[in-house]
Write a protein that holds these residues in place. Structure first.
Motif, short mmCIF file in Angstrom:
data_model
loop_
_atom_site.label_atom_id
_atom_site.label_comp_id
_atom_site.label_asym_id
_atom_site.label_seq_id
_atom_site.Cartn_x
_atom_site.Cartn_y
_atom_site.Cartn_z
N GLY A 86 -25.42 6.79 -23.49
CA GLY A 86 -25.08 5.36 -23.53
C GLY A 86 -23.60 5.08 -23.70
O GLY A 86 -23.21 3.94 -23.90
N LEU A 87 -22.76 6.10 -23.66
CA LEU A 87 -21.32 5.87 -23.81
C LEU A 87 -20.63 5.92 -22.45
O LEU A 87 -20.92 6.79 -21.64
N ASP A 88 -19.69 5.00 -22.24
CA ASP A 88 -18.85 5.15 -21.06
C ASP A 88 -17.76 6.18 -21.38
O ASP A 88 -17.63 6.62 -22.52
N ILE A 89 -16.98 6.52 -20.37
CA ILE A 89 -16.08 7.66 -20.55
C ILE A 89 -15.04 7.43 -21.64
O ILE A 89 -14.73 8.32 -22.42
N ASP A 90 -14.55 6.18 -21.75
CA ASP A 90 -13.54 5.90 -22.78
C ASP A 90 -14.14 6.03 -24.18
O ASP A 90 -13.55 6.64 -25.07
N ALA A 91 -15.33 5.46 -24.34
CA ALA A 91 -16.00 5.55 -25.63
C ALA A 91 -16.32 7.00 -25.96
O ALA A 91 -16.18 7.45 -27.11
N LEU A 92 -16.73 7.75 -24.93
CA LEU A 92 -17.05 9.16 -25.14
C LEU A 92 -15.84 9.92 -25.68
O LEU A 92 -15.96 10.73 -26.60
N LYS A 93 -14.67 9.60 -25.12
CA LYS A 93 -13.45 10.28 -25.58
C LYS A 93 -13.16 9.96 -27.05
O LYS A 93 -12.80 10.84 -27.82
N VAL A 94 -13.33 8.70 -27.41
CA VAL A 94 -13.07 8.29 -28.79
C VAL A 94 -14.03 9.00 -29.75
O VAL A 94 -13.63 9.55 -30.78
N VAL A 95 -15.31 8.99 -29.38
CA VAL A 95 -16.32 9.63 -30.23
C VAL A 95 -16.05 11.13 -30.35
O VAL A 95 -16.10 11.71 -31.44
N ALA A 96 -15.75 11.75 -29.20
CA ALA A 96 -15.50 13.20 -29.22
C ALA A 96 -14.29 13.53 -30.08
O ALA A 96 -14.30 14.50 -30.84
N ALA A 97 -13.26 12.69 -29.97
CA ALA A 97 -12.07 12.92 -30.81
C ALA A 97 -12.44 12.81 -32.28
O ALA A 97 -11.98 13.60 -33.12
N GLY A 98 -13.30 11.84 -32.59
CA GLY A 98 -13.77 11.67 -33.97
C GLY A 98 -14.50 12.90 -34.45
O GLY A 98 -14.30 13.38 -35.57
N VAL A 99 -15.38 13.42 -33.61
CA VAL A 99 -16.14 14.62 -33.99
C VAL A 99 -15.21 15.82 -34.12
O VAL A 99 -15.28 16.58 -35.09
N ASN A 100 -14.32 15.97 -33.15
CA ASN A 100 -13.39 17.11 -33.20
C ASN A 100 -12.53 17.10 -34.46
O ASN A 100 -12.22 18.15 -35.01
N ALA A 101 -12.18 15.89 -34.90
CA ALA A 101 -11.36 15.79 -36.11
C ALA A 101 -12.11 16.33 -37.32
O ALA A 101 -11.50 16.71 -38.32
N LEU A 102 -13.43 16.37 -37.22
CA LEU A 102 -14.24 16.84 -38.36
C LEU A 102 -14.54 18.33 -38.28
O LEU A 102 -15.13 18.90 -39.20
N ARG A 103 -14.17 18.92 -37.15
CA ARG A 103 -14.39 20.38 -37.05
C ARG A 103 -13.50 21.06 -38.06
O ARG A 103 -12.33 20.74 -38.19
N SER A 104 -14.10 22.00 -38.78
CA SER A 104 -13.30 22.74 -39.77
C SER A 104 -14.09 23.98 -40.16
O SER A 104 -15.29 24.07 -39.88
N PRO A 105 -13.43 24.92 -40.80
CA PRO A 105 -14.14 26.14 -41.22
C PRO A 105 -15.28 25.87 -42.19
O PRO A 105 -16.15 26.70 -42.39
N SER A 106 -15.29 24.67 -42.80
CA SER A 106 -16.35 24.41 -43.78
C SER A 106 -17.48 23.54 -43.21
O SER A 106 -18.33 23.09 -43.95
N VAL A 107 -17.47 23.32 -41.90
CA VAL A 107 -18.53 22.51 -41.30
C VAL A 107 -19.17 23.25 -40.13
O VAL A 107 -18.48 23.81 -39.29
N GLY A 108 -20.50 23.23 -40.12
CA GLY A 108 -21.22 23.74 -38.96
C GLY A 108 -21.82 22.57 -38.20
O GLY A 108 -22.30 21.63 -38.81
N MET A 109 -21.73 22.63 -36.87
CA MET A 109 -22.25 21.50 -36.09
C MET A 109 -23.25 21.96 -35.05
O MET A 109 -23.09 23.00 -34.43
N LEU A 110 -24.29 21.12 -34.91
CA LEU A 110 -25.28 21.35 -33.88
C LEU A 110 -25.26 20.11 -32.98
O LEU A 110 -25.65 19.02 -33.40
N VAL A 111 -24.74 20.30 -31.78
CA VAL A 111 -24.56 19.15 -30.88
C VAL A 111 -25.65 19.18 -29.82
O VAL A 111 -25.71 20.10 -29.00
N ILE A 112 -26.52 18.17 -29.90
CA ILE A 112 -27.62 18.10 -28.94
C ILE A 112 -27.22 17.19 -27.79
O ILE A 112 -26.75 16.07 -28.01
#
Ligand SMILES: Nc1ncnc2c1ncn2[C@@H]1O[C@H](COP(=O)(O)OP(=O)(O)O)[C@@H](O)[C@H]1O
Ligand SMILES: [Mg+2]
Lengths: 260, 470
Positions: free
Chosen positions: A175-201
Motif C-alpha cells: 500500500g505504499l507508493d515509492i516515495d513513502a516506501l523510501k521514507v519507511v525503509a529509511a526509518g527501518v534502516n535507522a533502527l538497524r543495529s547490532p542489538s536488534v534482530g529483524m524479520l521482514v515479511i
C-alpha cells in the motif's frame, strides 16, 4: 542472542494446521526476510510469535534469547522486547497516538516510575520528523482515518519509540507508493543495529532493494522451503512463486519415491 | 494534567472495599413499620410536621407496586423486611475531624476526604451509615450567608426556607423509592446560597455505607437563590457484602432566576448495592442546572436525573457515564421537562458494558405544543467490551408543535479482540488496554468535568478494568 523458532505447528483454534513444522533463527544484528505467496502463513507466523489469541500452537517452541515465550501473554512478550508491525494496523477510537505510545512506554517502567513528559515529547517529535509524520498526528486517534501509508509509518514510529530487541514487519511495504516506501525503509534502516534482530515479511522483492536483508527465506504451505542470501529474492522476483512451488512438487515427488 | 492534582487524589482509595466492626448506639432494627418511622423521628427529635410527612410517605410506599412492568425484575429481590433503616452513633456531626471517632475517621482518611478538604473544597459533609459524622464549611462562606448543613439541622434551624421547597421538586409519590426515602430519610445535605453569592470551590458530601443489610436514605435539598452559583460533589462507596444493601436517596435542586447549580456524582458502589435514586431540579428563568453523573459499580442502579425548565431561557444538562461490569445493571438516563419558552436541554450519555454487564438508557424529553424556541439535544453512545454485554436505549422524546427543535443521536461501538491484541502487542496489559479504550470513549465528556473528578474517574475506571480481567 537470537529469536529461535523451532518445529512450530499452529492452527486456528480447532481448525486446519497453518504452520506445519516451521524452523527459523534470527540473530541479533541481522535482518531476515520472509517471502511467500498469499496464504502461505506469513501473517500467521507473526501473530503466533506475538501471541494472538486466535491461534493455537500444537507443538514447537519460540525462544526469545533462550526464553520460551509461548506461555507468556502478548503484552509480556512485547515488554520482553518483541515488536510486530501489523500488516493491517488496528484503529483505536478515542485514544490519541501520543497517549497510546506514552502508555506503552510507561508500561515498561517499574511501579512508581513515571515517564518524563518533556523527554518523551522530545523523542516522539524527533522520530515523527524522521518519518515525515505531521505533528497533528499526536492528537489524532490511533490509526483512525489514517491512509494506508500513514498507518504503516505509524507502525514504524511505534517501533522507533519502543526500541524492540526483535521486530517483525509484516508487509510494511504494501500500500505504499515509492516515495513513502523510501521514507519507511529509511526509518527501518535507522533502527538497524547490532542489538536488534529483524524479520521482514514481504510479498515483493521491491522492499528488499531498500532494506537489504542478510538472509532470505521462502515460506510456502506453512514451512520454510528455501533459505539463501539476498540473491534468492531476485530469483523469486524473476521466476515467480510458481517456480518454487514446482520445484517443491518435484521435491515432494522425490521424497515420495524415496520412501517407496 | 498536573502531577500535583494526581497526588492529592491518589491516596489509598482502592474500591472502598473495607469495613470496620459496627457498634451502633441507635438502631431502628430490621424491617419497616410505622414504629420504625416513629423511632427515627424520636431519635432525631423532629417537629411534628416531619413525623406526619414520614408516616404519610410510608403509606404511599406500601401502597405503590414495584415498577417491574417497565424496570428490571431484579427489584423483586430486595427484601425490605431484612433491611435496617436507621443506624447511627450520634445525631450531631462534629465540626472537627479530631472529634470524629477513630475507626470512622480512619474510614474517611482511607477515602482521602480530609486531605481533599484541605486542598480544594469549600466544605465537606461526611455521612457514615445514617448520619453525618462530620460537617464543616469554610468560615468565609458562612459569613456570606451560605448554609451547608445536614438535612435534620436544615429542617430544624432553617424551616422557613426548608419547608418552602422540601418535597416540592420531587413529591413523595413520584415513585416507590422516593416514597420510601420520604418515610425514612436521614442525612444528606441542606444548602442555601443567598442571592448573588458565587461559591468558588466545590462543596462535597461523601456517603459511606459501613453496615451490612442496611439502607442508606439521604435527602439533599439545594437552593441557589437569584444569580448565585454553587457546585456540589458527592462520592459514595460501600464494602462488598454477601447480602444486598440498599441506597435510595432523594435529591432536590432549586435554581432561582439566573442561578447556576452544578451537581457532580462519582459513585463507586460495591456489587451488592441496589442504588435507586431520584434526582430532580427546577430551573427558573435563565437559570442553569448541570448534572454530571458517573455511575460505577452497584448491582442495580436506577437513576434518571431531571430538570424541570420552568422559567424562560432556563438551561438543563445531564452528562452521564455508566459502567456496567459483570453482573451489574446500570439503568440510567435523564428527564428534561420543558415548561417555558426558549428553554434548552442537553443530554449526553455514555455507557460501557463489560462481560455480562448491562446498560440501559432511558430518556424523557417533553416539550409541549404551546411553547416556542425550545431546544433539546440528546446523544447516547454505548461501548461494548466483549459480545455478551447488552445495551438498550429508550429515548422517549415527545416534542409537540413546530416551533421547537430536537436532535437525537445514538451509537453503539465495540472494543474488539483485535484492538485489545494490538494494544497488548505494544506492552499494555489487557486491563490497561481496556482502560485506555474506555477512557478514550468517555474522554470528550470527561473534559467537561472538574479536574479533580476526572482524575478520580480515570482511577476508578482503571480499578474496574483490573477487576474485570481477574
Ligand atoms: N484467524 C484465521 N481464521 C481462519 N483462517 C485463517 C486465520 N488466519 C489465517 N488463516 C488462514 O491461514 C492461511 C494463511 O494466512 P496468512 O497467515 O494470513 O497468510 P499470508 O500472510 O501469508 O498471506 C490462509 O489460508 C488463511 O485463510
Ligand atoms: Mg499476510
Amino acid at each position: 542472542m537470537s529469536l529461535v523458532i523451532h518445529n512450530l505447528h499452529a492452527r486456528v483454534a480447532g481448525g486446519q494446521e497453518i504452520l506445519r513444522g516451521l524452523n527459523l533463527e534470527v540473530q541479533k544484528g541481522s535482518v531476515h526476510a520472509i517471502m511467500g505467496p498469499n496464504g502461505s502463513g506469513k501473517s500467521t507466523l507473526s501473530k503466533v510469535i506475538s501471541g494472538h489469541p486466535d491461534y493455537e500452537v500444537t507443538s514447537g517452541e519460540v525462544l526469545l534469547d533462550g526464553v520460551d515465550v509461548l506461555a507468556m501473554e502478548p503484552d509480556a512478550r512485547a515488554r520482553a522486547g518483541l515488536f510486530l508491525a501489523f500488516q493491517y494496523p488496528v484503529e483505536i477510537p478515542g485514544v490519541s497516538n501520543a497517549n497510546f505510545i506514552r502508555a506503552a512506554l510507561q508500561a515498561r517502567l517499574k511501579d512508581g516510575e513515571e515517564l518524563d513528559a518533556v523527554d518523551y515529547y522530545g523523542d516522539l517529535y524527533k522520530e515523527m520528523d524522521k518519518l515525515e509524520i505531521p505533528r497533528t498526528f499526536t492528537s489524532r486517534s490511533v490509526n483512525e482515518g489514517f491512509s494506508g501509508g500513514e498507518k504503516k509509518r505509524n507502525e514504524v514510529l511505534q517501533m522507533a519509540m519502543l526500541k524492540p530487541a526483535y521486530a517483525i514487519l509484516d508487509e510494511t511495504d504494501s500500500g505504499l507508493d515509492i516515495d513513502a516506501l523510501k521514507v519507511v525503509a529509511a526509518g527501518v534502516n535507522a533502527l538497524r543495529s547490532p542489538s536488534v534482530g529483524m524479520l521482514v515479511i514481504t510479498h515483493y522483492q521491491r522492499l528488499l532493494d531498500y532494506i537489504a536483508p542478510d538472509v532470505v527465506h521462502v515460506l510456502v504451505g506453512g514451512r520454510i522451503v528455501r533459505s539463501a542470501g539476498p540473491e534468492l529474492a531476485y530469483e523469486l522476483e524473476s521466476k515467480g512463486y510458481d517456480w518454487i512451488k514446482e520445484t517443491l512438487t518435484e521435491d515432494a515427488h522425490a521424497v515420495e519415491l524415496a520412501s517407496v | 494534567m498536573s502531577t500535583e492534582v494526581i497526588s492529592q487524589i491518589d491516596v489509598d482509595r482502592t474500591r472502598g472495599d473495607f469495613s470496620y466492626p459496627e457498634q451502633h448506639t441507635f438502631d431502628a432494627g430490621t424491617g419497616l413499620t410505622h414504629g420504625t418511622v416513629d423511632y427515627i423521628a424520636d431519635v432525631k427529635q423532629e417537629p411534628d410536621w416531619i413525623r406526619e410527612f414520614r408516616h404519610k410517605a410510608l403509606d404511599v410506599f406500601l401502597s405503590k407496586p414495584m415498577p417491574t412492568h417497565w424496570a428490571s425484575k431484579d427489584l423483586e429481590n430486595i427484601v425490605f423486611d431484612n433491611i435496617r433503616y436507621y443506624l447511627a452513633n450520634s445525631q450531631r456531626p462534629t465540626r472537627s475531624w479530631d472529634e470524629v471517632p477513630d475507626d470512622v475517621k480512619r474510614t474517611f482518611e482511607r477515602l482521602g476526604i480530609p486531605e481533599q478538604e484541605r486542598k480544594f473544597l469549600a466544605g465537606v459533609e461526611a455521612q457514615f451509615d445514617s448520619e453525618a459524622v462530620y460537617s464543616n464549611m469554610k468560615k468565609a462562606l458562612g459569613d456570606e450567608g451560605v448554609i451547608f448543613v445536614g438535612s435534620t439541622e436544615g429542617l430544624k434551624e432553617h424551616p422557613e426556607i426548608f419547608k418552602k421547597w422540601f418535597g416540592k421538586v420531587i413529591p413523595t409519590g413520584d415513585n416507590k423509592f422516593s416514597a420510601l426515602n420520604s418515610a425514612v430519610f436521614s442525612g444528606g445535605s441542606f444548602i442555601y446560597v443567598p442571592p448573588g453569592v458565587k461559591v468558588k470551590h466545590p462543596l462535597q458530601a461523601y456517603f459511606r455505607i459501613n453496615a451490612e443489610n442496611f439502607g442508606q436514605f439521604e435527602r439533599t435539598l439545594i437552593i441557589a437563590d437569584e444569580g448565585s452559583e454553587v457546585m456540589y460533589m458527592e462520592g459514595c462507596t460501600a464494602p462488598k457484602f454477601e447480602t444486598a444493601t440498599l441506597h435510595s436517596a432523594v435529591v432536590e435542586l432549586v435554581a432561582m432566576k439566573g442561578a447556576k447549580i452544578q451537581y457532580v456524582t462519582v459513585q463507586n458502589w460495591s456489587a451488592n448495592v441496589f442504588n435507586l435514586v431520584t434526582k430532580r431540579a427546577i430551573a427558573h428563568e435563565e437559570a442553569e442546572v448541570k448534572w454530571i453523573d458517573c455511575n460505577i459499580g452497584s448491582r442495580l442502579t436506577m437513576k434518571y436525573p431531571g430538570v424541570v425548565l420552568k422559567g424562560r431561557k432556563a438551561r438543563g444538562e445531564v452528562l452521564s457515564i455508566a459502567l456496567a461490569n459483570n453482573g451489574q445493571h446500570q439503568d440510567t438516563g435523564a428527564k428534561m421537562i420543558h415548561a417555558a419558552d426558549e428553554t434548552t436541554s442537553n443530554v449526553i450519555s455514555k455507557s460501557i458494558s463489560i462481560g455480562h454487564g448491562r446498560s440501559t438508557y432511558r430518556g424523557q424529553v417533553h416539550i409541549p405544543r404551546h411553547l416556542k424556541g425550545c431546544k433539546n439535544n440528546t446523544e447516547c453512545d454505548a461501548l461494548l467490551i466483549n459480545s455478551t454485554s447488552r445495551t438498550d436505549t429508550y429515548p422517549a422524546i415527545t416534542v409537540r408543535g413546530s416551533r421547537n427543535s430536537v436532535q437525537h443521536e445514538a451509537s453503539v461501538s465495540q472494543v474488539s479482540a483485535e484492538q485489545i491484541f494490538y494494544m497488548q502487542q505494544r506492552g499494555l496489559s489487557e486491563a490497561q488496554a481496556m482502560s485506555l479504550s474506555v477512557n478514550g470513549f468517555v474522554n470528550d465528556l470527561v473534559r467537561e468535568f472538574p479536574m479533580e473528578y476526572s482524575v478520580e474517574l480515570k482511577r476508578l475506571i482503571d480499578l474496574e478494568m483490573e477487576g474485570s480481567v481477574g
